[in-house]
Design an enzyme around this catalytic site. Structure first.
Site, mmCIF file in Angstrom:
data_model
loop_
_atom_site.group_PDB
_atom_site.id
_atom_site.type_symbol
_atom_site.label_atom_id
_atom_site.label_comp_id
_atom_site.label_asym_id
_atom_site.label_seq_id
_atom_site.Cartn_x
_atom_site.Cartn_y
_atom_site.Cartn_z
ATOM 1 N N ASP A 46 -31.372 33.534 -3.188
ATOM 2 C CA ASP A 46 -30.500 32.373 -3.193
ATOM 3 C C ASP A 46 -30.866 31.495 -1.998
ATOM 4 O O ASP A 46 -30.985 31.993 -0.880
ATOM 5 C CB ASP A 46 -29.032 32.827 -3.060
ATOM 6 N N ASP A 77 -28.757 26.742 -4.507
ATOM 7 C CA ASP A 77 -27.303 26.628 -4.598
ATOM 8 C C ASP A 77 -26.847 25.168 -4.555
ATOM 9 O O ASP A 77 -27.320 24.395 -3.707
ATOM 10 C CB ASP A 77 -26.715 27.390 -3.399
ATOM 11 N N ASP A 93 -19.169 33.524 -9.705
ATOM 12 C CA ASP A 93 -18.207 32.421 -9.562
ATOM 13 C C ASP A 93 -17.193 32.354 -10.696
ATOM 14 O O ASP A 93 -16.320 31.479 -10.676
ATOM 15 C CB ASP A 93 -18.945 31.078 -9.520
ATOM 16 N N GLU A 108 -28.820 25.241 -9.330
ATOM 17 C CA GLU A 108 -27.442 25.222 -9.825
ATOM 18 C C GLU A 108 -26.982 23.761 -9.903
ATOM 19 O O GLU A 108 -27.073 23.029 -8.916
ATOM 20 C CB GLU A 108 -26.532 25.999 -8.878
HETATM 21 C C1 GLC Z 1 -22.196 27.811 -5.425
HETATM 22 C C2 GLC Z 1 -22.075 29.311 -5.337
HETATM 23 C C3 GLC Z 1 -20.685 29.656 -4.917
HETATM 24 C C4 GLC Z 1 -20.425 29.048 -3.564
HETATM 25 C C5 GLC Z 1 -20.690 27.552 -3.575
HETATM 26 C C6 GLC Z 1 -20.798 27.030 -2.191
HETATM 27 O O1 GLC Z 1 -21.414 27.279 -6.428
HETATM 28 O O2 GLC Z 1 -22.461 29.903 -6.532
HETATM 29 O O3 GLC Z 1 -20.457 31.035 -4.882
HETATM 30 O O4 GLC Z 1 -19.111 29.298 -3.184
HETATM 31 O O5 GLC Z 1 -21.906 27.237 -4.202
HETATM 32 O O6 GLC Z 1 -21.967 27.524 -1.582
#
Ligand code: GLC
Ligand code: CA
Length: 548
Positions: A98, A199, A326, A253
């Site tokens: 990540d 992320d 999440d 993401e």
């Molecule tokens: C992404 C991650 C999540 C995190 C957020 C902030 O959505 O998957 O778990 O809280 O980013 O980093």
């Protein structure tokens, strides 16, 4: 030439703290991962995505990083990571990390320096602004904790945090920050990792002037000014160049992303991301956020699936997932805990046979379910706590807890249930977080021995997918779009066809077949029941036919 190997693969996601405790201190770690690599391999996946395992104060459980080039001491050290990496590679598993670069922890040395003054080597690493006549620099809300600005007396300024207060946003417009990102990427790539999951990557470029968002939007009102921001493609292009020096792949993401904007990242030879996580299909039982719960709506789910399948076809590649760290557990959302095995297996077939790269989240393969805790104080996720205290405060406590039950990320973060021994075989001592009470019935060990279990069904699905060029590469077509209880889709490739049938009903129902197939002339290759009826589907039955 951008890499392509991820297309035929499937991945397993590890959220390490709850995966497996290897040194009996109650916290999952890399020793536990090492011991379970063969198990992961046995599922039929080809790679692992690690949610963050770096040093972190855990305000957001690893997504607040205080050292990008190290391992959290609770999880092991770099040597142990190297052992895991080498063994994973030896048994044919890729490993992706990540990469959380929208923000750091406020305990990262960069931030500790940055907040000291307006003229130090790190002062421009974050997004600092003066207040406006005693007010905040703009009206943005954070995702996790109140307004998006926090005051620092040392600088007499505010810093931006799109997520929790302890997650200050990096200033990506500063070339030094981008160099840091590239250096982090090289650090892990040189060690041998195979790619990154970036992320909230679509948020890293903020609009000049940070304009006010619409005041009446209840969630993330500033989003138009940081989602797909003005310099995002330029910055991701720079990161891509680093990646291209290695045979690595990039997964981004994209919260709230649309097919249209996602294609701008993923299309063509010069793409900046190979694949992306979108959220559309995770909204079939809620509105805007999982906290605003609605009855599950299959038509909405199918619409989201089919949209992405169709609009990416031939242009880009999909990710396929129904769980991660999440989101609450999918059986408790789109399935049915009373038909645990049936709905868990059906849900597997409902997404794995679409076109794309599947991601299975730890515990999903045994059908872990949401946890019910009787007080908000028992929850640990920052966003659950905020939601509980921010909305619906006039409702009875039971009602508010019910909302948290439906929405909390903590449900995905309970220790993995390995067997029916104490603490579900996760650890020999009291685990860091609650184990779901259903562990005596739902665990890896009992499911290993049951040929019809969810676990063994996942194995069958992943194996079938891997060996079927129709499933890997074929076109997608949906039938009975308006049917509220039935999801049927066809995959076709070079004259061959596969039909996937999924009942979302807890009752028996007639088996509907697309007209063109009249009687199903084909071979049944998968079914989640030991026997099947010609004309009727049992509750949550799923079947996969190879058609002649
Ligand atoms: C992404 C991650 C999540 C995190 C957020 C902030 O959505 O998957 O778990 O809280 O980013 O980093
Ligand atoms: Ca441990």
């Amino acid at each position: 030439m951008a890499c392509e190997w991820y297309k035929g693969m499937s991945f397993y996601q590890i959220w390490i703290r709850s995966f497996k405790d290897g040194n009996d201190d109650g916290i999952g770690d890399l020793y536990g991962v090492y011991d379970k690599l063969d198990y992961i391999k046995s599922l039929g996946v080809d790679g692992i995505w690690f949610s963050p395992i770096y040093p972190s104060p855990n305000a957001d459980f690893g997504y607040d990083i205080s050292d990008y080039k190290n391992i959290h001491p609770e999880y092991g050290d770099l040597d142990q990571f190297k052992k895991v990496l080498d063994k994973a590679h030896a048994i044919g598993l890729k490993v992706i990390m990540d990469l959380v670069i929208n923000h750091t922890s406020d305990e990262h040395p960069w931030f500790i320096e940055s907040k000291k003054s307006k003229d130090n080597p790190y002062s421009d690493y974050y997004i600092w602004r003066d207040g406006k006549k005693g007010k905040l620099p703009n009206n943005w809300d954070s995702m996790f904790e109140g307004k998006a600005w926090e005051y620092m007396p040392e600088r007499d300024q505010y810093y931006l945090h799109l997520f929790a207060k302890k997650q200050p946003d990096l200033n990506m417009d500063n070339p030094k920050v981008r160099d840091e990102v590239k250096s982090i990427m090289r650090f892990w790539l040189d060690m041998g990792v195979d790619g990154f999951r970036e992320d909230v990557i679509t948020f890293i470029s903020k609009a000049d002037g940070l304009p006010n968002g619409l005041p009446f939007i209840p969630v993330a009102n500033g989003m138009p000014y940081y989602k797909d921001g003005p310099r995002i493609h330029e910055y991701l292009g720079e990161f891509r160049e680093v990646c291209n020096e290695y045979d690595c792949f990039l997964l981004g993401e994209g919260p709230m992303t649309t097919t249209r904007s996602a294609l701008r990242y993923m299309e063509g030879e010069n793409r900046t991301l190979d694949i992306m996580f979108n959220f559309d299909h995770m909204m079939a039982d809620c509105f805007l956020t999982e906290y605003i719960h609605r009855p599950f709506n299959l038509v909405k789910l199918k619409k989201a699936y089919s949209k992405w399948q169709k609009e990416l076809n031939g242009r880009a590649w999909n990710t396929l997932y129904i769980e991660n760290h999440d989101h609450p557990r999918v059986i408790s959302r789109y399935g049915n805990e009373k038909f645990h095995r049936e709905s868990g297996t059906m849900l597997a077939a409902s997404f794995i046979f679409q076109q794309g790269t599947p991601f299975i989240y730890q515990g999903q393969e045994i059908g872990m379910t949401n946890i019910r805790l009787d007080s908000i104080d028992k929850y640990v996720d920052v966003s659950s706590k905020t939601n509980y205290h921010r909305f619906h405060t006039r409702e009875a406590i039971e009602k508010r807890l019910e909302r948290i039950y439906h929405s909390s990320r903590d449900s995905a973060r309970t220790p993995v249930q390995w067997d029916d021994s104490w603490h579900a075989g996760f650890s020999a001592v009291e685990p860091w977080f609650y184990v779901n009470d259903n562990y005596p019935e739902i665990n890896v060990k009992v499911e290993e021995d049951d040929p019809l279990s969810i676990l063994n069904f996942y194995r069958k699905c992943l194996e079938y997918r891997k060996n079927s060029d129709v499933i890997l590469w074929g076109n997608y077509r949906e039938f009975f779009r308006k049917d509220p209880l039935l999801y049927e889709y066809e995959r076709s490739y070079k004259g061959k066809k596969v039909l996937v049938i999924c009942s979302f009903s807890e009752h028996r129902m007639p088996l509907l077949i697309p007209k063109e197939y009249k009687d199903l002339h084909g071979k049944l290759v998968l079914c989640n029941y030991a026997s099947h009826d010609k004309k009727v589907l049992k509750p949550y039955e799923t079947r996969v036919y190879e058609l002649k």
